[in-house]
Design an enzyme around this catalytic site. Structure first.
Site, PDB file in Angstrom:
ATOM      1  N   LYS A  71       0.697  -1.199  -0.198  1.00 22.81           N
ATOM      2  CA  LYS A  71       0.160   0.160   0.085  1.00 22.81           C
ATOM      3  C   LYS A  71       0.953   1.202   0.107  1.00 22.81           C
ATOM      4  CE  LYS A  71      -2.911  -2.704  -0.144  1.00 22.81           C
ATOM      5  NZ  LYS A  71      -3.312  -3.067  -1.476  1.00 22.81           N
ATOM      6  N   GLY A  73       2.596   2.299  -2.811  1.00 18.84           N
ATOM      7  CA  GLY A  73       2.834   2.670  -4.186  1.00 18.84           C
ATOM      8  C   GLY A  73       3.262   1.640  -5.222  1.00 18.84           C
ATOM      9  N   THR A  74       3.276   0.502  -4.582  1.00 22.38           N
ATOM     10  CA  THR A  74       3.703  -0.606  -5.334  1.00 22.38           C
ATOM     11  C   THR A  74       3.319  -0.715  -7.097  1.00 22.38           C
ATOM     12  OG1 THR A  74       3.548  -1.842  -3.478  1.00 22.38           O
ATOM     13  CG2 THR A  74       4.309  -3.320  -5.298  1.00 22.38           C
ATOM     14  N   THR A  75       2.019  -0.771  -6.983  1.00 23.85           N
ATOM     15  CA  THR A  75       1.110  -0.752  -8.343  1.00 23.85           C
ATOM     16  C   THR A  75       1.835   0.517  -9.333  1.00 23.85           C
ATOM     17  OG1 THR A  75      -0.659  -1.806  -7.139  1.00 23.85           O
ATOM     18  CG2 THR A  75      -1.102  -0.925  -9.622  1.00 23.85           C
ATOM     19  N   HIS A 137       7.839  -7.656  -1.213  1.00 18.59           N
ATOM     20  CA  HIS A 137       7.725  -6.865  -0.011  1.00 18.59           C
ATOM     21  C   HIS A 137       8.493  -7.114   0.937  1.00 18.59           C
ATOM     22  CE1 HIS A 137       4.116  -4.814  -1.505  1.00 18.59           C
ATOM     23  NE2 HIS A 137       3.429  -5.966  -1.599  1.00 18.59           N
ATOM     24  N   TYR A 226       6.187   8.196  -2.041  1.00 15.44           N
ATOM     25  CA  TYR A 226       4.873   8.514  -3.023  1.00 15.44           C
ATOM     26  C   TYR A 226       4.546   9.464  -3.136  1.00 15.44           C
ATOM     27  CZ  TYR A 226       0.070   7.269  -3.786  1.00 15.44           C
ATOM     28  OH  TYR A 226      -1.304   7.173  -4.457  1.00 15.44           O
ATOM     29  N   ARG A 292      -7.672   2.948  -5.492  1.00 17.63           N
ATOM     30  CA  ARG A 292      -8.792   3.579  -4.922  1.00 17.63           C
ATOM     31  C   ARG A 292      -8.468   5.128  -5.201  1.00 17.63           C
ATOM     32  NH1 ARG A 292      -9.826   5.582   0.478  1.00 17.63           N
ATOM     33  NH2 ARG A 292      -7.459   5.727   0.836  1.00 17.63           N
ATOM     34  N   GLY A 294      -5.754   7.202  -4.191  1.00 22.02           N
ATOM     35  CA  GLY A 294      -4.335   7.648  -4.496  1.00 22.02           C
ATOM     36  C   GLY A 294      -4.055   8.955  -4.027  1.00 22.02           C
TER      37      GLY A 294
END
Ligand code: PAP
Length: 331
Positions: A71, A73-75, A137, A226, A292, A294
């Protein structure tokens, strides 16, 4: 699988080690159902895949590895890394793989996707195109030695603890659909988060592992925030490209390629793609749940500032004592 009857093969030793570990490590259920083990100082959600990754993965000097707490900022970074690295391979953005492939297919996660069993056949990663792009992770101290000792590069993205927690909270509510988790339980979960009790936590130890290595060896570990990516995406994407050894040329900059990539990877554009709206790439994660709001500072809509201050005190003190401060974020 080894055909040898010698019980001291590497796989057997590792299998024994796993059984022993599972008996001896502190453990608890995360979200009331997923066993996590306190392994090498962090709450490990996938023990056998982690040990398999540690045992079998061989890094190559050209590898690029994205590391992050869930959660954080991986994506987004998967999109950006893939697009920056492959910008010459896919010059026509209207036909770019990001329109049809989930980012987690393009940048594979070691412990959640590639590795599973310690024994038996392992993924053949030697045929992947170079540079190979991976994500993890797992905290820095627990990475396989070959990642630490080779010249491969690590892109680390961190996110402030409050938005990380809120993102995790929503993800759990969305994904788990577990009636025992209800919105009014947020403070209980937040207390737990501050004490480090969540998958891959504790938060501050995790950040400091990558931060320390970044300060020792900035050419090895790039430290991104992020919030920095949100505040000045062009500057951060240029840094990313430079670090990965493929800086943007003047012509590319003049042609606004950096901005085009940022647009291609934007949350608004990607959350609307069919490939990201449905299906599951990981067994326990629905693709849509990765997208979601961001936003930076969304936590204020869920947590009372006066109630969180004390809970965050120890976490902040530990970060401060180690010389770490967020460059782009103030609570
Ligand atoms: P993961 O570790 O489970 O893969 P990760 O991608 O690190 O999750 O984090 C998801 C967060 O990144 C979500 O934040 P939010 O809950 O605060 O909204 C998600 O919205 C955000 N995110 C996903 N894709 C992007 C993107 N392209 N740009 C900015 N933020 C994004």
């Amino acid at each position: 699988m080894s055909t040898s009857t010698n019980t001291n093969s590497l796989e057997d030793i590792e299998e024994d080690k796993l059984e022993q570990l599972q008996l001896t490590l502190p453990n608890k259920l995360w979200l009331g159902k997923y066993p996590t083990y306190l392994y090498q100082g962090f709450w490990c959600l996938v023990l056998e895949p982690t040990i398999s990754f540690q045992t079998h993965f061989q890094a190559q000097d050209s590898d690029i590895i994205l590391a992050s707490l869930p959660k954080s900022g991986t994506t987004w970074l998967k999109f950006l890394i893939f697009s920056v690295i492959n910008r010459n391979k896919f010059p026509d953005f209207s036909k770019h793989p990001l329109h049809t492939q989930n980012p987690h297919e393009l940048v594979l996660q070691f412990e959640l996707k590639l590795y599973s069993k310690i024994k038996g056949s392992q993924p053949d990663l030697t045929k992947l195109p170079s540079p190979r792009l991976f994500a993890t992770h797992i905290p820095y101290p627990s990475l396989p030695d070959s990642i630490k000792t080779s010249k491969c590069k690590i892109v680390y993205v961190c996110r402030n603890p409050l938005d990380t927690f809120i993102s995790l909270w929503h993800f759990n509510l969305k994904c788990e659909r577990d009636e025992t988790i209800t919105p009014d339980m947020i403070m209980k979960y937040f207390e737990n988060f501050c004490k480090g009790g969540f998958a891959f936590g504790p938060y501050e130890d995790y950040i400091l592992g990558y931060w320390d290595e970044h300060t020792r060896n900035p050419d090895k570990v790039l430290f991104l925030e992020y919030e920095g990516l949100k505040a000045d995406p062009s500057a951060q994407v240029m840094r990313l490209a430079e670090f990965m050894g493929c800086p943007f040329s003047e012509e590319e900059q003049k042609a606004s390629l950096v901005e085009e990539i940022i647009k291609l990877c934007s949350l608004d554009s990607l959350k609307e793609k069919d490939v990201n709206k449905s299906g599951k790439f990981y067994d326990f994660v629905e693709n849509y749940a990765l997208f979601r709001k961001g936003e930076v500072g969304d936590w204020i809509n869920y947590l009372n500032p006066s109630m969180i201050k004390e809970l965050l005190h120890d976490l902040h003190e530990k970060l401060k004592k180690s010389g770490f401060s967020f460059k782009y974020y103030n609570e």
